[in-house]
Design an enzyme around this catalytic site. Structure first.
Site: not given
Ligand code: BDR
Ligand code: CA
Length: 314
Positions: A244
């Site tokens: 992400h």
């Molecule tokens: C986001 O949530 C976190 O778990 C990850 O680091 C990312 O920023 C994804 O939904």
């Protein structure tokens, strides 16, 4: 060569946050990291600020300034994600405890001070976690939103639904009240929602490419992405886990890898059922004013090529 773009990374590391930070630190000609501000999210603040320092030292950049910020959302109880990121938030590689010191200034004060001190329109905020620090800064200093060059953030999801509830993505869900403040602040926003990050999958060959760098950074990134693979592959039934947060850094370096739409995005803060949903008017069916560029697609091969090539520089 043009001067590097000044950025503040606001983060809750998190393995994917770590990779996003490493990518930024690998590109000093293009990105000047003014500071890394930490927030509670994936794991509590005591761990996110420590993890940020671990990552700076892994990158060989102990001079980067790391600040601790808010340890809880504006109005709600903290929700964490150890089920994804492990107990430490950075489970996977074995990395030494940091030697570099945490800055004594509060992250929110650093954000305010920096936006006031730098020329207006020259500082980009890169939130990779819940938006608590940024919202608090905007709330305490209403003059600074107009001074922000751009906010490029990871959060939300529309066509992909949510990853913590059926309709909410983790970062927005943890602090929807903060997200609302940020989305309504009037600063230019680029959003990397699940719609795009779910196309940035760490497949086996991509993970192998990190490992093949043969450097401590390459190995650590391979081990970090391996770790949350286990959870995500099972969850999504996909060929790899979504990476992400590095989408934010990659966008700063090569925006042409991404496409999206400038649309209206509102945050749900009332309904229990859909709390934290990013209601994105993708089809422009309302008259609501566009307030964000909502990214929908990425050239995934180009993204991983960029990431691997740049991480090799560390
Ligand atoms: C986001 O949530 C976190 O778990 C990850 O680091 C990312 O920023 C994804 O939904
Ligand atoms: Ca994150």
């Amino acid at each position: 060569m043009s001067t590097p773009r000044k950025i503040i990374i606001d983060t809750d590391p998190g393995q994917d946050d770590a990779v996003a930070i490493l990518l930024a630190l690998a590109c000093p000609d293009e990105l000047e990291v003014l500071g890394i501000t930490c927030v509670a999210g994936n794991v509590p603040l005591a761990l996110t600020q420590k993890n940020a320092r671990i990552v700076c030292e892994l990158a060989g950049k102990p001079e980067v300034r790391v600040f601790a910020g808010c340890d809880a959302p504006l109005k709600r109880k903290l929700v964490t994600a150890e089920h994804v990121h492990g107990k430490t938030g950075l489970d996977g590689p074995v990395l030494p405890d940091p030697v570099m010191q945490l800055e004594s200034q509060h992250a929110v004060d650093f954000i305010i001070e920096t936006l006031r001190a730098e020329p207006s329109g020259t500082v980009t905020l890169c939130p990779l976690g819940p938006l608590t620090n940024v919202a608090k800064a905007f709330d305490q200093a209403p003059d600074i939103a107009a001074r922000v060059q751009e906010i490029v953030l990871m959060g939300g999801g529309y066509f992909e639904g949510g990853n913590i509830t059926p309709t909410a993505e983790f970062n927005i869900y943890v602090d929807p009240d903060a997200a609302k403040i940020v989305f309504e602040a009037g600063a230019p926003i680029v959003v990397m929602p699940l719609d795009v990050t779910h196309k940035a999958l760490v497949t086996k060959p991509r993970n192998d490419a990190f490992r093949a760098l043969g450097t401590p950074v390459g190995l650590a990134v391979a081990e970090m992405t391996d770790f949350f693979e286990r959870f995500d592959k099972e969850k999504y039934g996909s060929s790899g886990a979504p990476l992400h947060d590095p989408c934010v850094t990659a966008y700063l370096l090569k925006p042409e890898l991404f496409t999206g739409r400038h649309i209206n995005v509102e945050i749900e803060t009332v309904s229990e059922l859909t709390l934290g949903m990013t209601v994105a008017d993708w089809w422009r069916v309302t008259e609501r004013k566009p307030n964000a560029t909502f990214i929908g697609d990425v050239d995934a091969d180009g993204f991983f090529a960029l990431l691997t090539e740049r991480l090799a520089r560390l």
